[in-house]
Enzyme design. Structure first.
Site, PDB file in Angstrom:
ATOM      1  N   TRP A  42       1.642   1.823  -3.448  1.00  0.00           N
ATOM      2  CA  TRP A  42       0.661   2.573  -4.252  1.00  0.00           C
ATOM      3  C   TRP A  42       0.909   4.078  -4.127  1.00  0.00           C
ATOM      4  O   TRP A  42       0.696   4.840  -5.067  1.00  0.00           O
ATOM      5  CB  TRP A  42      -0.772   2.236  -3.822  1.00  0.00           C
ATOM      6  CG  TRP A  42      -1.280   0.998  -4.509  1.00  0.00           C
ATOM      7  CD1 TRP A  42      -1.278  -0.266  -4.000  1.00  0.00           C
ATOM      8  CD2 TRP A  42      -1.826   0.910  -5.837  1.00  0.00           C
ATOM      9  NE1 TRP A  42      -1.802  -1.136  -4.939  1.00  0.00           N
ATOM     10  CE2 TRP A  42      -2.150  -0.441  -6.070  1.00  0.00           C
ATOM     11  CE3 TRP A  42      -2.084   1.840  -6.855  1.00  0.00           C
ATOM     12  CZ2 TRP A  42      -2.712  -0.878  -7.270  1.00  0.00           C
ATOM     13  CZ3 TRP A  42      -2.644   1.401  -8.043  1.00  0.00           C
ATOM     14  CH2 TRP A  42      -2.945   0.051  -8.245  1.00  0.00           C
TER      15      TRP A  42
ATOM     16  N   GLU B 114       0.850  -1.208   0.000  1.00  0.00           N
ATOM     17  CA  GLU B 114       0.000   0.000   0.000  1.00  0.00           C
ATOM     18  C   GLU B 114       0.878   1.247   0.000  1.00  0.00           C
ATOM     19  O   GLU B 114       0.569   2.234  -0.664  1.00  0.00           O
ATOM     20  CB  GLU B 114      -0.957   0.001   1.197  1.00  0.00           C
ATOM     21  CG  GLU B 114      -1.998  -1.100   1.162  1.00  0.00           C
ATOM     22  CD  GLU B 114      -2.810  -1.139  -0.131  1.00  0.00           C
ATOM     23  OE1 GLU B 114      -3.208  -0.082  -0.642  1.00  0.00           O
ATOM     24  OE2 GLU B 114      -3.046  -2.253  -0.643  1.00  0.00           O
TER      25      GLU B 114
ATOM     26  N   TRP C 276     -15.144  12.668 -12.698  1.00  0.00           N
ATOM     27  CA  TRP C 276     -14.296  12.393 -11.539  1.00  0.00           C
ATOM     28  C   TRP C 276     -13.664  13.664 -10.965  1.00  0.00           C
ATOM     29  O   TRP C 276     -13.341  13.731  -9.781  1.00  0.00           O
ATOM     30  CB  TRP C 276     -13.231  11.341 -11.867  1.00  0.00           C
ATOM     31  CG  TRP C 276     -12.288  11.683 -13.007  1.00  0.00           C
ATOM     32  CD1 TRP C 276     -12.392  11.280 -14.292  1.00  0.00           C
ATOM     33  CD2 TRP C 276     -11.094  12.479 -12.937  1.00  0.00           C
ATOM     34  NE1 TRP C 276     -11.345  11.777 -15.045  1.00  0.00           N
ATOM     35  CE2 TRP C 276     -10.536  12.507 -14.244  1.00  0.00           C
ATOM     36  CE3 TRP C 276     -10.433  13.157 -11.920  1.00  0.00           C
ATOM     37  CZ2 TRP C 276      -9.359  13.204 -14.545  1.00  0.00           C
ATOM     38  CZ3 TRP C 276      -9.261  13.855 -12.210  1.00  0.00           C
ATOM     39  CH2 TRP C 276      -8.742  13.875 -13.511  1.00  0.00           C
TER      40      TRP C 276
ATOM     41  N   TRP D 157     -20.262  12.495 -19.694  1.00  0.00           N
ATOM     42  CA  TRP D 157     -20.601  12.842 -18.298  1.00  0.00           C
ATOM     43  C   TRP D 157     -21.856  13.695 -18.283  1.00  0.00           C
ATOM     44  O   TRP D 157     -22.101  14.469 -19.215  1.00  0.00           O
ATOM     45  CB  TRP D 157     -19.465  13.653 -17.655  1.00  0.00           C
ATOM     46  CG  TRP D 157     -18.135  12.975 -17.655  1.00  0.00           C
ATOM     47  CD1 TRP D 157     -17.063  13.305 -18.412  1.00  0.00           C
ATOM     48  CD2 TRP D 157     -17.749  11.843 -16.872  1.00  0.00           C
ATOM     49  NE1 TRP D 157     -16.017  12.445 -18.151  1.00  0.00           N
ATOM     50  CE2 TRP D 157     -16.415  11.547 -17.207  1.00  0.00           C
ATOM     51  CE3 TRP D 157     -18.397  11.050 -15.926  1.00  0.00           C
ATOM     52  CZ2 TRP D 157     -15.707  10.497 -16.627  1.00  0.00           C
ATOM     53  CZ3 TRP D 157     -17.693  10.004 -15.341  1.00  0.00           C
ATOM     54  CH2 TRP D 157     -16.373   9.739 -15.697  1.00  0.00           C
TER      55      TRP D 157
ATOM     56  N   TRP E  32      -8.716   8.826  -7.951  1.00  0.00           N
ATOM     57  CA  TRP E  32      -9.978   9.152  -8.629  1.00  0.00           C
ATOM     58  C   TRP E  32      -9.959   8.639 -10.062  1.00  0.00           C
ATOM     59  O   TRP E  32     -10.946   8.085 -10.551  1.00  0.00           O
ATOM     60  CB  TRP E  32     -10.262  10.662  -8.573  1.00  0.00           C
ATOM     61  CG  TRP E  32     -11.023  11.003  -7.325  1.00  0.00           C
ATOM     62  CD1 TRP E  32     -10.496  11.437  -6.140  1.00  0.00           C
ATOM     63  CD2 TRP E  32     -12.441  10.880  -7.111  1.00  0.00           C
ATOM     64  NE1 TRP E  32     -11.502  11.598  -5.211  1.00  0.00           N
ATOM     65  CE2 TRP E  32     -12.703  11.272  -5.775  1.00  0.00           C
ATOM     66  CE3 TRP E  32     -13.509  10.491  -7.911  1.00  0.00           C
ATOM     67  CZ2 TRP E  32     -13.998  11.277  -5.232  1.00  0.00           C
ATOM     68  CZ3 TRP E  32     -14.794  10.500  -7.368  1.00  0.00           C
ATOM     69  CH2 TRP E  32     -15.022  10.881  -6.050  1.00  0.00           C
TER      70      TRP E  32
ATOM     71  N   ASN F 108     -10.316   3.545   3.108  1.00  0.00           N
ATOM     72  CA  ASN F 108     -10.045   3.319   1.683  1.00  0.00           C
ATOM     73  C   ASN F 108     -11.177   2.584   0.965  1.00  0.00           C
ATOM     74  O   ASN F 108     -11.576   2.963  -0.140  1.00  0.00           O
ATOM     75  CB  ASN F 108      -8.736   2.544   1.523  1.00  0.00           C
ATOM     76  CG  ASN F 108      -8.411   2.301   0.063  1.00  0.00           C
ATOM     77  OD1 ASN F 108      -8.269   3.242  -0.712  1.00  0.00           O
ATOM     78  ND2 ASN F 108      -8.337   1.036  -0.332  1.00  0.00           N
TER      79      ASN F 108
END
Ligand code: FAD
Length: 491
Positions: A288, A285, A372, A316, A395, A354
């Site tokens: 990431w 993690e 987003w 969108w 995102w 998360n």
């Protein structure tokens, strides 16, 4: 006017940015090693293409600077706080203190890098030695690349390639011995930076939840190692379990070094071989976070441009059309309990688990078909850990437009996600108290509860708690149909 250096000894400036700590801080350690007196500097620079911090992050920064100032003061080192474009404000402090050197830890966003490169050149031309260090990442973005010399766009090979440099990772640095320069009488008091909310002061929930600053960060790490890390692999997805480290805002502001955190987890693993899987999961993690910075460095537009440009054609919904839905999402009034619990936790505490981040983000982007960037901006304003790399990369990951992203057609079902990761409804009960008396069977879909069950729980849908603002199946089909238009465009 020269106000800083002692007779004959010019000081060294340490320019603090996203590294508000004394331990494991390469710039501070290098500055202290010169043996010269130190002046610490922080510059609140929100112009020049740098994105202003959101409200929750500003609150955090205020308290983090207060903590750093106290820690430096205890060692006799003044912390000078200035405002304005760093291009002018930082050289002004160097000049006024007659400093011979300046040290800082590197940052990775494009605007910040441009400022730093310009300042470095200017200092060198002026005969001031300027040195930058790696204080923020385990693996800087230019350290690893694919066989063909490209940057990694997929996490797993990135993290595999990172293992080589990680094998040679340095040890965390102790707090160095340091001498302070005399108080230079420059800058402004912390309050003058105007970082705290006043009218209204909405920060009560943040104060109850967090302890910004290096000491708070170290306490979180110790608590995580002692009580949470062993269960991390199995329970990290359960929001009510409080099984994750909650170090993200501390890492965001650099109140603890990522090397310290990574090494501490490794040390725990050495001492507790049964926890090897949990340690590897936790370290990945952190990986990431590295990957997100790697993406931001190589794709500086990550905050506003689709990483996969085929998403530029995605239909969108327009701002006007979706405005009521966006308002319901922000306020935690969508009628989907796990989504509403998350959005209320975020608003109250500035933090969000998360798994729930993924659920609420997916709901906005897919169920409501809102861009987003709208969600990213809300998180930017409300999260205490709002981070230029992690927020934007995540995102785009959820939206499907990002690098190594979740495929757009995989649409989180907020009912089954709730049932799976909050099976007894403890998380929803905490953050959506009007549903607290519903039995677990119905807590993630109150509209399925028989009338008498709702009545016993004191819930009248449409009054205490809203009806769902969209039907899950209909929203899912709408999103998939929209995604199909991208595919047919590409064909
Ligand atoms: P732990 O599980 O204890 O992980 C340890 C550390 O690893 C975290 O503190 C964080 O620094 C890093 N990390 C963990 N997961 C991720 C991830 N998926 N991506 C990048 N780094 C990660 N994280 C932020 O720090 N800032 C953000 O602005 C942010 N925005 C997000 C937006 C969305 C839509 C999503 C889905 C995720 C976002 N994340 C963000 C990533 C992640 O949700 C948080 O880092 C994590 O929830 C923080 O909790 P923790 O410290 O207990 O994490």
């Amino acid at each position: 006017m020269v106000v800083g250096g002692r007779e004959g000894v010019s000081p060294v400036v340490v320019w603090f940015r996203d590294d508000l700590r004394l331990a494991d801080n390469p710039a501070l350690t290098a500055a202290a090693a010169t043996g010269r007196p130190l002046v610490a500097l922080f510059c609140l620079d929100e112009g020049g293409g740098r994105r202003p911090l959101g409200g929750a992050a500003r609150w955090w920064l205020h308290h983090s600077l207060a903590s750093l100032g106290r820690d430096l003061h205890a060692r006799g080192v003044p912390l000078v706080l200035v405002r304005g474009p760093a291009e002018g404000a930082v050289p002004a402090v160097v000049q006024a203190t007659n400093a011979a050197e300046i040290h800082w830890n590197r940052r990775y966003d494009e605007a910040g890098r441009a400022v730093d490169a310009g300042l470095k050149a200017r200092f060198e031309a002026d005969g001031v030695r300027a040195t930058s260090h790696n204080g923020g990442l385990l693996v800087e973005p230019w350290t690893v690349s694919t066989k063909s010399g490209q940057f990694f766009k997929v996490f797993s090979p990135f993290w595999r390639a990172a293992q080589d440099p990680l094998a040679a990772l340095r040890q965390p640095l102790p707090v160095p011995e340091m001498t302070g320069a005399p108080e230079p009488g420059l800058g402004e008091p912390l309050e003058a930076l105007g970082l705290l909310p006043t009218k209204p002061d909405w920060s009560g929930g943040l104060r109850e939840t967090w302890q910004p600053g290096e000491a708070g960060a170290r306490e979180r790490l110790a608590e995580f190692l002692d009580h949470r890390l062993s269960h991390y692999a199995d329970r990290r997805d359960v929001p009510a379990a409080e099984a994750t480290s909650e170090l993200s805002p501390h890492l965001r502001f650099g109140e603890i070094g990522v090397v310290t955190v990574y090494r501490a987890a490794a040390h725990h693993g050495d001492a507790n071989p049964a926890d090897a899987r949990a340690v590897a999961k936790f370290q990945s993690e952190l990986g990431w976070r590295e990957f997100s910075h790697n993406l931001l460095y190589h794709f500086p537009d990550l905050g506003w441009r689709n990483f996969q440009d085929r998403f530029d054609a995605f239909p969108w919904r327009g701002e006007d059309e979706a405005s009521a839905d966006v308002a319901a999402w922000r306020q935690g009034l969508t009628g989907y309990p796990i989504v509403d619990a998350g959005m209320r936790q975020l608003w109250r505490t500035g933090g969000l688990h998360n798994r729930v981040r993924m659920i609420v983000a997916s709901f906005l982007v897919k169920h409501l078909m809102v861009h987003w960037r709208v969600g990213e901006a809300w998180f930017w304003d409300t999260l205490v850990d709002a981070d230029p790399a992690n927020n934007t990369a995540s995102w785009q990951w959820v939206a499907g437009s990002g690098a190594d992203a979740a495929p757009y057609f995989r649409i989180f079902n907020p009912i089954s996600q709730g049932e799976k990761f909050d099976p007894d409804g403890a998380y929803v009960r905490r953050w959506v108290p009007e549903l607290a008396r519903l039995p677990a069977k119905h807590i993630h879909s109150p509209w399925t509860a028989p009338g008498e069950v709702l009545a016993r729980a004191g819930v009248a849908l449409g009054r205490e708690y809203p009806h769902p603002i969209v039907d899950h199946d209909a929203a899912r089909h709408r999103a998939l149909a929209a995604f199909e238009t991208l595919r047919s465009n590409a064909a």
